[in-house]
Design a protein around this motif. Structure first.
Motif, PDB file in Angstrom:
ATOM      1  N   SER A   9       0.831  -1.219   0.100  1.00  0.00           N
ATOM      2  CA  SER A   9      -0.071   0.042  -0.020  1.00  0.00           C
ATOM      3  C   SER A   9       1.025   0.979   0.064  1.00  0.00           C
ATOM      4  CB  SER A   9      -0.839  -0.095   1.190  1.00  0.00           C
ATOM      5  OG  SER A   9      -1.731  -1.123   1.166  1.00  0.00           O
ATOM      6  N   PHE A  10       0.332   2.418  -0.664  1.00  0.00           N
ATOM      7  CA  PHE A  10       0.788   3.538  -0.597  1.00  0.00           C
ATOM      8  C   PHE A  10       0.075   4.590  -0.963  1.00  0.00           C
ATOM      9  CE2 PHE A  10       1.362   1.230  -4.650  1.00  0.00           C
ATOM     10  CZ  PHE A  10       0.956   2.245  -5.425  1.00  0.00           C
ATOM     11  N   LYS A  11       0.423   5.996  -0.294  1.00  0.00           N
ATOM     12  CA  LYS A  11      -0.337   7.083  -0.373  1.00  0.00           C
ATOM     13  C   LYS A  11      -0.171   7.768  -1.732  1.00  0.00           C
ATOM     14  CE  LYS A  11      -1.120   7.655   4.512  1.00  0.00           C
ATOM     15  NZ  LYS A  11      -2.362   7.138   4.572  1.00  0.00           N
ATOM     16  N   VAL A  12      -1.159   8.510  -2.282  1.00  0.00           N
ATOM     17  CA  VAL A  12      -1.153   9.207  -3.514  1.00  0.00           C
ATOM     18  C   VAL A  12      -1.832  10.538  -3.490  1.00  0.00           C
ATOM     19  CG1 VAL A  12      -1.552   8.901  -5.882  1.00  0.00           C
ATOM     20  CG2 VAL A  12      -0.684   6.777  -4.676  1.00  0.00           C
ATOM     21  N   LYS A  13      -1.578  11.383  -4.060  1.00  0.00           N
ATOM     22  CA  LYS A  13      -2.331  12.546  -3.927  1.00  0.00           C
ATOM     23  C   LYS A  13      -3.443  12.412  -5.096  1.00  0.00           C
ATOM     24  CE  LYS A  13       0.754  15.866  -2.110  1.00  0.00           C
ATOM     25  NZ  LYS A  13       0.282  16.255  -0.795  1.00  0.00           N
ATOM     26  N   GLU A  15      -4.436  14.200  -7.833  1.00  0.00           N
ATOM     27  CA  GLU A  15      -4.044  14.398  -9.261  1.00  0.00           C
ATOM     28  C   GLU A  15      -2.923  13.390  -9.717  1.00  0.00           C
ATOM     29  OE1 GLU A  15      -1.268  17.127  -6.451  1.00  0.00           O
ATOM     30  OE2 GLU A  15      -3.365  16.542  -6.382  1.00  0.00           O
ATOM     31  N   HIS A  16      -2.343  12.541  -8.895  1.00  0.00           N
ATOM     32  CA  HIS A  16      -1.492  11.520  -9.555  1.00  0.00           C
ATOM     33  C   HIS A  16      -1.963  10.259  -9.566  1.00  0.00           C
ATOM     34  CE1 HIS A  16       1.700  14.526  -9.054  1.00  0.00           C
ATOM     35  NE2 HIS A  16       1.521  14.902  -8.017  1.00  0.00           N
ATOM     36  N   LEU A  17      -3.234  10.042  -9.060  1.00  0.00           N
ATOM     37  CA  LEU A  17      -3.993   8.804  -8.848  1.00  0.00           C
ATOM     38  C   LEU A  17      -3.994   7.996 -10.204  1.00  0.00           C
ATOM     39  CD1 LEU A  17      -5.401   6.630  -7.281  1.00  0.00           C
ATOM     40  CD2 LEU A  17      -7.477   7.960  -7.457  1.00  0.00           C
ATOM     41  N   LEU A  18      -4.502   8.586 -11.135  1.00  0.00           N
ATOM     42  CA  LEU A  18      -4.781   8.233 -12.480  1.00  0.00           C
ATOM     43  C   LEU A  18      -3.559   7.733 -13.160  1.00  0.00           C
ATOM     44  CD1 LEU A  18      -6.879   7.300 -14.727  1.00  0.00           C
ATOM     45  CD2 LEU A  18      -6.907   9.382 -15.756  1.00  0.00           C
ATOM     46  N   THR A  19      -2.482   8.442 -13.044  1.00  0.00           N
ATOM     47  CA  THR A  19      -1.074   8.019 -13.700  1.00  0.00           C
ATOM     48  C   THR A  19      -0.760   6.721 -12.690  1.00  0.00           C
ATOM     49  OG1 THR A  19      -0.809  10.410 -14.298  1.00  0.00           O
ATOM     50  CG2 THR A  19       1.155   8.837 -14.111  1.00  0.00           C
ATOM     51  N   GLN A  20      -0.564   6.854 -11.523  1.00  0.00           N
ATOM     52  CA  GLN A  20      -0.141   5.672 -11.021  1.00  0.00           C
ATOM     53  C   GLN A  20      -1.088   4.467 -11.249  1.00  0.00           C
ATOM     54  OE1 GLN A  20       2.507   5.938  -8.841  1.00  0.00           O
ATOM     55  NE2 GLN A  20       2.418   3.730  -8.794  1.00  0.00           N
ATOM     56  N   VAL A  21      -2.249   4.445 -11.333  1.00  0.00           N
ATOM     57  CA  VAL A  21      -3.318   3.235 -11.719  1.00  0.00           C
ATOM     58  C   VAL A  21      -2.645   2.598 -13.156  1.00  0.00           C
ATOM     59  CG1 VAL A  21      -5.428   2.253 -11.945  1.00  0.00           C
ATOM     60  CG2 VAL A  21      -4.877   3.585 -10.203  1.00  0.00           C
ATOM     61  N   LYS A  22      -2.585   3.719 -14.191  1.00  0.00           N
ATOM     62  CA  LYS A  22      -2.136   3.201 -15.327  1.00  0.00           C
ATOM     63  C   LYS A  22      -0.716   2.561 -15.301  1.00  0.00           C
ATOM     64  CE  LYS A  22      -4.580   6.863 -18.061  1.00  0.00           C
ATOM     65  NZ  LYS A  22      -4.506   7.742 -19.016  1.00  0.00           N
ATOM     66  N   LYS A  23      -0.021   3.016 -14.561  1.00  0.00           N
ATOM     67  CA  LYS A  23       1.418   2.455 -14.269  1.00  0.00           C
ATOM     68  C   LYS A  23       1.344   1.073 -13.760  1.00  0.00           C
ATOM     69  CE  LYS A  23       5.825   3.566 -12.000  1.00  0.00           C
ATOM     70  NZ  LYS A  23       6.360   4.589 -11.197  1.00  0.00           N
ATOM     71  N   GLU A  73      -6.159  12.916  -1.226  1.00  0.00           N
ATOM     72  CA  GLU A  73      -5.230  12.021  -0.774  1.00  0.00           C
ATOM     73  C   GLU A  73      -5.950  10.701  -0.657  1.00  0.00           C
ATOM     74  OE1 GLU A  73      -2.513  11.103   2.975  1.00  0.00           O
ATOM     75  OE2 GLU A  73      -1.866  13.074   1.901  1.00  0.00           O
ATOM     76  N   CYS A  74      -5.337   9.573  -1.138  1.00  0.00           N
ATOM     77  CA  CYS A  74      -5.820   8.240  -1.035  1.00  0.00           C
ATOM     78  C   CYS A  74      -4.870   7.333  -0.924  1.00  0.00           C
ATOM     79  CB  CYS A  74      -6.850   7.984  -2.048  1.00  0.00           C
ATOM     80  SG  CYS A  74      -5.957   8.069  -3.775  1.00  0.00           S
ATOM     81  N   THR A  75      -5.188   6.277  -0.314  1.00  0.00           N
ATOM     82  CA  THR A  75      -4.251   4.802  -0.505  1.00  0.00           C
ATOM     83  C   THR A  75      -4.578   4.053  -1.261  1.00  0.00           C
ATOM     84  OG1 THR A  75      -4.164   5.213   2.079  1.00  0.00           O
ATOM     85  CG2 THR A  75      -3.451   3.344   0.979  1.00  0.00           C
ATOM     86  N   VAL A  76      -3.451   3.582  -2.124  1.00  0.00           N
ATOM     87  CA  VAL A  76      -3.718   2.428  -3.365  1.00  0.00           C
ATOM     88  C   VAL A  76      -3.045   1.140  -2.764  1.00  0.00           C
ATOM     89  CG1 VAL A  76      -3.012   1.854  -5.588  1.00  0.00           C
ATOM     90  CG2 VAL A  76      -3.648   4.222  -5.123  1.00  0.00           C
ATOM     91  N   SER A  77      -3.813   0.230  -2.484  1.00  0.00           N
ATOM     92  CA  SER A  77      -3.442  -1.116  -2.309  1.00  0.00           C
ATOM     93  C   SER A  77      -3.347  -1.900  -3.501  1.00  0.00           C
ATOM     94  CB  SER A  77      -4.564  -1.720  -1.225  1.00  0.00           C
ATOM     95  OG  SER A  77      -4.509  -0.993  -0.175  1.00  0.00           O
ATOM     96  N   VAL A  78      -2.279  -2.663  -3.536  1.00  0.00           N
ATOM     97  CA  VAL A  78      -1.852  -3.394  -4.663  1.00  0.00           C
ATOM     98  C   VAL A  78      -1.605  -4.716  -4.273  1.00  0.00           C
ATOM     99  CG1 VAL A  78      -0.458  -3.708  -6.928  1.00  0.00           C
ATOM    100  CG2 VAL A  78      -0.784  -1.531  -5.878  1.00  0.00           C
ATOM    101  N   GLU A  79      -2.448  -5.834  -4.860  1.00  0.00           N
ATOM    102  CA  GLU A  79      -2.226  -7.344  -4.933  1.00  0.00           C
ATOM    103  C   GLU A  79      -1.483  -7.728  -5.923  1.00  0.00           C
ATOM    104  OE1 GLU A  79      -4.999 -10.749  -4.740  1.00  0.00           O
ATOM    105  OE2 GLU A  79      -5.142  -9.633  -3.079  1.00  0.00           O
TER     106      GLU A  79
END
Length: 83
Positions: A9-13, A15-23, A73-79
């Motif tokens: 898990s990591f925190k993302v602002k 405005e960077h959420l969509l870019t991070q999910v695509k990555k 701000e949100c948290t993205v959890s990745v499995e």
């Protein structure tokens, strides 16, 4: 053959959420992405399977973009699969 799952898990602002999910989607070894708000409430779960096509992802990415516009701000959890 059993595959082990690894979760991070990591925190993302916002405005960077969509870019991070695509990555994360492009990395290929991601099984599921969960986006949570500051309080830990799950806003969206995105299950990813092998062979998912861009046309199928378009509505999901549109939803992620809408969430990004609403949260600061949100948290993205990745499995991930550990092979």
């Amino acid at each position: 053959m059993l595959t082990k799952k690894k979760e991070e898990s990591f925190k993302v602002k916002g405005e960077h959420l969509l870019t991070q999910v695509k990555k994360l989607i492009q990395e290929g070894n991601v099984r599921k992405i969960s986006i949570k708000d500051k309080k830990g409430n799950v806003l969206i779960n995105i299950p990813l399977t092998i062979g998912i096509v861009g046309a199928v992802l378009a509505p999901v990415l549109a939803a992620v973009g809408a969430i990004a516009a609403l949260v600061t701000e949100c948290t993205v959890s990745v499995e991930r699969n550990n092979t």
